[in-house]
Design a protein around this motif. Structure first.
Motif, PDB file in Angstrom:
ATOM      1  N   LYS A 110      41.818  31.768 -10.327  1.00 24.28           N
ATOM      2  CA  LYS A 110      43.439  30.453  -9.970  1.00 24.28           C
ATOM      3  C   LYS A 110      43.724  30.468  -8.865  1.00 24.28           C
ATOM      4  N   ILE A 111      43.888  31.359  -7.298  1.00 25.62           N
ATOM      5  CA  ILE A 111      44.055  31.464  -6.488  1.00 25.62           C
ATOM      6  C   ILE A 111      44.761  30.436  -6.132  1.00 25.62           C
ATOM      7  N   THR A 112      43.742  29.595  -5.576  1.00 23.67           N
ATOM      8  CA  THR A 112      44.936  28.546  -5.363  1.00 23.67           C
ATOM      9  C   THR A 112      46.267  27.894  -5.433  1.00 23.67           C
ATOM     10  N   GLU A 113      46.169  28.333  -6.971  1.00 28.53           N
ATOM     11  CA  GLU A 113      48.160  28.065  -8.082  1.00 28.53           C
ATOM     12  C   GLU A 113      49.147  29.119  -7.230  1.00 28.53           C
ATOM     13  N   TRP A 114      48.543  30.140  -6.709  1.00 29.47           N
ATOM     14  CA  TRP A 114      49.569  31.303  -5.764  1.00 29.47           C
ATOM     15  C   TRP A 114      49.831  30.771  -4.560  1.00 29.47           C
ATOM     16  N   ASN A 115      51.649  30.293  -5.730  1.00 24.78           N
ATOM     17  CA  ASN A 115      52.173  29.978  -4.765  1.00 24.78           C
ATOM     18  C   ASN A 115      53.127  31.418  -4.187  1.00 24.78           C
ATOM     19  N   GLU A 116      54.261  30.369  -3.842  1.00 26.06           N
ATOM     20  CA  GLU A 116      55.983  31.324  -3.160  1.00 26.06           C
ATOM     21  C   GLU A 116      56.492  31.397  -4.524  1.00 26.06           C
ATOM     22  N   GLY A 117      57.114  32.595  -4.491  1.00 22.65           N
ATOM     23  CA  GLY A 117      57.317  32.802  -6.316  1.00 22.65           C
ATOM     24  C   GLY A 117      56.907  33.285  -7.599  1.00 22.65           C
ATOM     25  N   SER A 118      55.072  33.010  -7.257  1.00 23.18           N
ATOM     26  CA  SER A 118      54.380  34.019  -8.028  1.00 23.18           C
ATOM     27  C   SER A 118      53.788  34.872  -7.536  1.00 23.18           C
ATOM     28  N   CYS A 119      53.084  35.883  -9.048  1.00 28.75           N
ATOM     29  CA  CYS A 119      52.192  36.758  -8.257  1.00 28.75           C
ATOM     30  C   CYS A 119      51.104  36.850  -9.141  1.00 28.75           C
ATOM     31  N   LEU A 120      49.614  36.982  -8.526  1.00 31.38           N
ATOM     32  CA  LEU A 120      48.589  37.336  -8.399  1.00 31.38           C
ATOM     33  C   LEU A 120      48.383  38.717  -9.081  1.00 31.38           C
ATOM     34  N   ILE A 121      47.878  38.404  -9.928  1.00 33.75           N
ATOM     35  CA  ILE A 121      47.255  39.624 -10.653  1.00 33.75           C
ATOM     36  C   ILE A 121      46.209  39.516 -11.348  1.00 33.75           C
ATOM     37  N   LEU A 122      45.606  40.789 -10.584  1.00 31.16           N
ATOM     38  CA  LEU A 122      44.326  41.274 -10.295  1.00 31.16           C
ATOM     39  C   LEU A 122      43.670  42.489 -11.150  1.00 31.16           C
ATOM     40  N   ASP A 123      42.666  42.143 -11.583  1.00 36.77           N
ATOM     41  CA  ASP A 123      42.000  42.929 -13.257  1.00 36.77           C
ATOM     42  C   ASP A 123      41.174  43.790 -11.918  1.00 36.77           C
ATOM     43  N   THR A 124      41.639  44.764 -12.231  1.00 37.61           N
ATOM     44  CA  THR A 124      40.644  45.882 -11.092  1.00 37.61           C
ATOM     45  C   THR A 124      41.276  47.460 -10.826  1.00 37.61           C
ATOM     46  N   ASN A 125      40.042  47.837 -11.634  1.00 40.44           N
ATOM     47  CA  ASN A 125      40.463  49.670 -11.226  1.00 40.44           C
ATOM     48  C   ASN A 125      39.671  50.581 -10.237  1.00 40.44           C
ATOM     49  N   SER A 126      39.612  49.549  -9.426  1.00 38.46           N
ATOM     50  CA  SER A 126      38.778  50.373  -8.019  1.00 38.46           C
ATOM     51  C   SER A 126      39.356  50.699  -6.850  1.00 38.46           C
ATOM     52  N   TYR A 127      39.160  51.893  -6.478  1.00 35.49           N
ATOM     53  CA  TYR A 127      39.918  51.915  -5.106  1.00 35.49           C
ATOM     54  C   TYR A 127      40.626  51.538  -4.426  1.00 35.49           C
ATOM     55  N   GLU A 128      38.982  51.167  -4.338  1.00 33.68           N
ATOM     56  CA  GLU A 128      38.697  50.481  -2.222  1.00 33.68           C
ATOM     57  C   GLU A 128      38.983  48.742  -2.471  1.00 33.68           C
ATOM     58  N   THR A 129      39.270  48.166  -3.392  1.00 35.68           N
ATOM     59  CA  THR A 129      39.600  46.894  -3.846  1.00 35.68           C
ATOM     60  C   THR A 129      41.180  46.852  -3.278  1.00 35.68           C
ATOM     61  N   SER A 130      41.772  47.922  -4.214  1.00 33.36           N
ATOM     62  CA  SER A 130      42.696  47.949  -4.419  1.00 33.36           C
ATOM     63  C   SER A 130      43.396  48.413  -3.019  1.00 33.36           C
ATOM     64  N   ALA A 131      43.520  49.422  -2.668  1.00 28.95           N
ATOM     65  CA  ALA A 131      43.549  49.657  -1.019  1.00 28.95           C
ATOM     66  C   ALA A 131      43.362  49.213  -0.185  1.00 28.95           C
ATOM     67  N   SER A 132      42.021  48.221  -0.043  1.00 26.58           N
ATOM     68  CA  SER A 132      42.249  47.523   1.659  1.00 26.58           C
ATOM     69  C   SER A 132      42.660  46.406   1.168  1.00 26.58           C
ATOM     70  N   LEU A 133      43.351  44.974  -0.339  1.00 23.81           N
ATOM     71  CA  LEU A 133      43.763  44.136  -0.145  1.00 23.81           C
ATOM     72  C   LEU A 133      45.904  44.953  -0.259  1.00 23.81           C
ATOM     73  N   THR A 134      46.093  45.823  -0.458  1.00 27.95           N
ATOM     74  CA  THR A 134      47.127  46.122   0.372  1.00 27.95           C
ATOM     75  C   THR A 134      47.105  47.118   1.252  1.00 27.95           C
ATOM     76  N   ASP A 135      46.553  46.774   2.170  1.00 24.08           N
ATOM     77  CA  ASP A 135      46.539  47.220   3.654  1.00 24.08           C
ATOM     78  C   ASP A 135      46.612  45.821   4.483  1.00 24.08           C
ATOM     79  N   ALA A 136      45.877  45.354   3.510  1.00 21.94           N
ATOM     80  CA  ALA A 136      45.425  43.825   4.795  1.00 21.94           C
ATOM     81  C   ALA A 136      46.915  43.180   4.248  1.00 21.94           C
ATOM     82  N   MET A 137      47.989  43.138   3.366  1.00 21.36           N
ATOM     83  CA  MET A 137      48.559  42.034   3.066  1.00 21.36           C
ATOM     84  C   MET A 137      49.912  42.563   3.313  1.00 21.36           C
ATOM     85  N   VAL A 138      50.124  43.855   3.744  1.00 24.20           N
ATOM     86  CA  VAL A 138      51.283  44.145   3.730  1.00 24.20           C
ATOM     87  C   VAL A 138      51.064  44.564   5.535  1.00 24.20           C
TER      88      VAL A 138
END
Length: 372
Positions: A110-138
């Protein structure tokens, strides 16, 4: 007339032309409360933008503390809208833990509901997915993010997912990826006002031979790269029997007759920005609906007593002198203290604070300003 540059200025300009990285304005520095008055005092108001590492033994309070910081990050206003990301690599974020915070978790479906003040929860244990997302967001400058990775220990490289157990797996994969990730995100995380919190267990050295010593905790997932990259490192100790909070304090733990209603948390500051490294902060946790939360009211009472805010011994009251600084501070926070509050003992005061959160917040701020 243009300003004439010196030779070294011309040389530097020539070498750096086209090589600018992380373009954008620096975000003003800020502090986010840790949720514990004593930990806030030790960190001079909380922790700010940057990379932080929460490590330690199991059930020490790492995840709970990360959620408190995330909650306070989202509640406080920054220079830009704020969002959270929780990488649920262990898949252990229970409903009870989710209910302990004031913000909404948004599932990735339901990522379209991810608005200001809320938290996206990502269920993954992939190093690459976690690292890529973190790198892109910062590197994002339209929002400020607080990203929690829970935990580094649970992440696995994509290349190892489909290998059989007889195949070789990447040695020190966690340290290698953590090293690369921390180098990539170090500047933009701090420059653009983001927070990244890595959670990990401690590892132990097992001594061998006759009369060997007990296991010694020596390291955490992520290796030395995260040790150097982190702004704050907090190491949480496991719950100890001597740290139990019981109805009958001097009695033994008993599931029926003397149940635990809380425990003491122990957080050692292993790295800091304010020379508080080496201190161990102890603060109370109270169980509410089977979820531990920082018992702020107890912390506030204890520090009010230690700092001499109270008058009296058995019956404890605020200062009789209405010109005392605490009353001026209350006015600034729009809290009415028209006459000194007088109550008998600790239980009455803690209960009063629990019933009046605006008072707790005011005393919390007063003590933080007094002691920081």
């Amino acid at each position: 007339f243009g300003r004439i540059m010196s030779k070294d200025q011309e040389l530097a300009k020539k070498l750096l032309k086209g090589k600018e990285v992380f373009k954008g304005k620096y975000v003003e520095r800020y502090k986010v409360s840790t949720g514990s008055l004593q930990l806030d005092i030790a960190t001079e108001g909380g922790i700010g933008a940057g990379i932080h590492r929460l490590c330690g033994e199991n059930e020490g309070g790492k995840t709970a503390e990360s959620l408190v910081i995330l909650d306070n990050f989202l509640k406080s206003k920054g220079t830009k809208p704020r969002k959270g990301i929780f990488i649920n690599a262990e898949f252990r974020l229970s409903k009870q833990k989710r209910s302990s915070v004031s913000f909404d978790f948004v599932d990735q479906s339901k990522i379209t509901e991810w608005n200001e003040g809320s938290c996206l929860i990502l269920d993954t244990n992939s190093y690459e997915t976690s690292a890529s997302l973190t790198d892109a967001m910062v590197n994002e400058q339209d929002f400020q993010y607080c990203i929690v990775i829970d935990s580094l220990d649970a992440l696995i490289p994509d290349g190892d997912v489909n290998k059989s157990f007889s195949d070789s797996h990447k040695v020190a994969g966690g340290a290698v990826i953590a090293s690369t990730l921390s180098k990539r995100i170090s500047i933009p995380t701090r420059k653009f006002g983001h927070m990244v919190i890595f959670i990990s267990q401690v590892r132990s050295k097992i001594h061998q031979g006759m009369g060997h010593a007990p296991a010694e905790q020596i390291n955490s997932t992520g290796g030395n790269a995260l040790l150097h990259a982190s702004d704050y490192i907090l190491e949480f100790k496991a719950k100890r029997n001597q740290g139990n909070l019981l109805k009958e304090a001097d009695g033994m733990v008993n599931l029926l007759k003397n149940k635990k209603f809380g425990h003491m948390a122990f957080a050692k500051i292993c790295k800091s920005e304010n020379e508080s490294t080496g201190y161990t902060v102890e603060y109370p946790i109270k169980y509410v609906k089977n979820v531990g939360r920082i018992w702020v009211e107890k912390e506030v009472f204890d520090l009010m007593k230690i700092t001499g805010v109270f008058e009296g011994t058995t019956w404890l009251s605020l200062p009789e002198d209405m010109d005392d600084p605490i009353y001026d501070f209350a006015k600034k926070m729009n809290v009415k203290l028209e006459k000194p509050i007088k109550l008998q003992g600790e239980k009455a005061w803690v209960a009063h604070l629990e019933e009046n959160p605006e008072l707790t917040e005011m005393f919390y701020s007063y003590l933080a300003n007094l002691l920081v």
